[in-house]
Design an enzyme around this catalytic site. Structure first.
Site, short mmCIF file in Angstrom:
data_model
loop_
_atom_site.label_atom_id
_atom_site.label_comp_id
_atom_site.label_asym_id
_atom_site.label_seq_id
_atom_site.Cartn_x
_atom_site.Cartn_y
_atom_site.Cartn_z
N ASP A 215 0.85 -1.19 0.00
CA ASP A 215 0.00 0.00 0.00
C ASP A 215 0.89 1.24 0.00
O ASP A 215 1.92 1.27 0.69
CB ASP A 215 -0.86 -0.03 1.27
CG ASP A 215 -2.00 0.97 1.21
OD1 ASP A 215 -3.03 0.64 0.60
OD2 ASP A 215 -1.83 2.07 1.77
N ASN B 52 -2.76 12.83 -2.65
CA ASN B 52 -3.77 13.18 -3.66
C ASN B 52 -4.41 14.53 -3.36
O ASN B 52 -4.62 15.33 -4.26
CB ASN B 52 -4.88 12.11 -3.64
CG ASN B 52 -4.91 11.30 -4.90
OD1 ASN B 52 -4.33 11.67 -5.89
ND2 ASN B 52 -5.59 10.18 -4.84
N HIS C 233 -5.43 14.71 -8.32
CA HIS C 233 -5.56 13.30 -8.74
C HIS C 233 -4.65 12.92 -9.89
O HIS C 233 -4.19 11.80 -9.98
CB HIS C 233 -7.00 12.99 -9.13
CG HIS C 233 -7.96 13.37 -8.06
ND1 HIS C 233 -9.20 13.89 -8.32
CD2 HIS C 233 -7.82 13.34 -6.74
CE1 HIS C 233 -9.78 14.16 -7.18
NE2 HIS C 233 -8.98 13.84 -6.22
N ASP D 247 -2.30 9.82 -9.89
CA ASP D 247 -2.30 8.74 -10.88
C ASP D 247 -0.88 8.44 -11.37
O ASP D 247 -0.52 7.29 -11.62
CB ASP D 247 -3.19 9.11 -12.09
CG ASP D 247 -4.68 8.98 -11.75
OD1 ASP D 247 -4.98 8.47 -10.65
OD2 ASP D 247 -5.52 9.39 -12.57
N GLU E 247 -4.94 2.33 -4.09
CA GLU E 247 -3.47 2.50 -4.03
C GLU E 247 -2.82 1.23 -3.50
O GLU E 247 -1.75 1.26 -2.93
CB GLU E 247 -3.11 3.72 -3.18
CG GLU E 247 -3.37 3.61 -1.70
CD GLU E 247 -4.72 4.18 -1.28
OE1 GLU E 247 -5.66 4.19 -2.12
OE2 GLU E 247 -4.84 4.58 -0.11
#
Ligand code: C2E
Length: 352
Positions: free
Chosen positions: A219, A227, A232, A236, A262
């Protein structure tokens, strides 16, 4: 779910549903991209279905409905529909090609039967024909019939050739669709559906061969904060970066997948714990040592870190019990301060 929505979008309430979809997307602050629209159409068409419930969970948790969220949801809940559409289209083309070939073969049959009749008529006529001009006429007739058969055969070959090519193209197309349905579009890793299938298979094989197998769940630390701070799109890119490192690590027979927002997962078949730990730790260090930059502004984003948990397959473990233990180990890594890897056996021995 798909059938229900497909009926709704072709029914009397279609435009109402489409308008409501746009309006609700606007209220939720979700961009009306084609993929988002498709997802929301399914959501509003069937709010209590699996996709509807997952979207409600994302919205309820205040999680952003980013491009990667949309792609994850599509990979998880829409691929069957997509793949079945591809299969349906392929079926139509295949049907058409088979019909063409069947018609060509039937025509060739008829031509050959006619040719046979022409030959036997000619044979009979020849025995009784004394006149050379009569013989010449028979031979000319035979030559014409032969040319006709040659023409028809060449036509049949051409049609068979084009059908063979069309079917090969179709096979490639279907193979691509199958790969897409198993791939996470953002990171190009296997998606959750593909991974779940592989994990079940790996557990069965480990059990049958009494062989070791390790599952790791990974993770990205503080991803939500990242974020929220950088947006975002940058989030990404971070997902793509972590995926690229894990992808390099996951040479066959290892398998890497994007498991959730994630979260990533890896299968290490038939490798001892030490090797798995070394490989994961190398990935952890590589990820943590890179200073990322925001592409649009060149701002320094700093390094990101990952936490991981791993669990070795034990006799009787199923995919879900193994996942549960790896998840517990991951949470131990988080509780222990993040940027670390925990072995489920260490968690078990502390708990014992
Ligand atoms: P990408 O942008 O498509 O880049 C693919 C690969 O091209 C990178 O793999 C890297 O090998 C090379 N590359 C691209 N841009 C640069 C660059 O400016 N300098 C150097 N030295 N190499 C470059 P890599 O590093 O494994 O990254 C995979 C993906 O992770 C990238 O795909 C991008 O989406 C993301 N990423 C990695 N580093 C950064 C970063 O510092 N900032 C941002 N915004 N994204 C990054």
């Amino acid at each position: 779910m798909t059938t229900q929505v497909e009926t709704a979008v072709r029914g009397p309430e279609a435009y109402g549903l489409a308008r409501r979809t746009i309006s609700e997307m606007e209220q939720a602050g979700v961009w009306p991209t084609p993929l988002n629209f498709e997802l929301w159409l399914h959501y509003l068409g069937d709010p209590e279905g699996p996709l509807g419930r997952e979207i409600q969970r994302v919205l309820g948790a205040g999680e952003p409905f980013s491009e990667s969220t949309a792609e994850m949801l599509a990979a998880e809940y829409l691929p069957r529909g997509r793949l079945s559409e591809e299969i349906r289209d392929a079926g139509v083309v295949l049907d058409r090609e088979l019909r063409t070939v069947a018609e060509a073969i039937a025509a060739a049959h008829r031509t050959h039967a006619d040719y046979g009749a022409t030959l036997s008529d000619a044979g009979r006529d020849m025995t009784s024909a004394a006149d050379p001009s009569r013989l010449k006429k028979i031979v000319t007739g035979l030559a014409t019939a032969t040319r006709k058969v040659q023409r028809e055969t060449a036509g049949l070959e051409k049609r068979l050739d084009s059908s063979t090519r069309e079917i090969a193209r179709l096979r490639e197309h279907l193979e691509q669709a199958r790969r897409d349905a198993m791939t996470d579009a953002l990171t190009n890793l296997a998606n959750r559906k593909a991974f779940d299938e592989q994990l079940v298979r790996a557990c069965v094989e480990a059990e049958a061969a009494e062989r070791t197998m390790t599952l790791a769940v990974i993770d990205i630390d503080h991803f939500k904060r990242f974020n929220d701070t950088w947006g975002h799109q940058t989030g990404d890119q971070v997902l793509r970066y972590v995926a690229s490192v894990l992808n390099r690590l996951a040479r066959h027979p290892r398998v890497a997948a994007r498991y959730g927002g994630e979260e990533f997962a890896l299968i290490f078949p038939a490798e001892n714990r030490l090797k798995v730990m070394e490989a994961l730790d190398a990935a952890r260090q590589e990820i943590g040592s890179r200073a990322l930059r925001r592409r649009s502004t060149n701002d320094e984003l700093g390094a990101i870190t990952i936490s991981a948990g791993l669990a070795q397959h034990r006799k009787g473990d199923t995919a879900s019990t193994l996942l549960e233990r790896a998840d517990e180990a991951l949470y131990a890594s988080k509780r222990g301060g993040r940027n670390r890897i925990t072995d489920a056996d260490a968690v078990d021995s502390v708990a014992a």
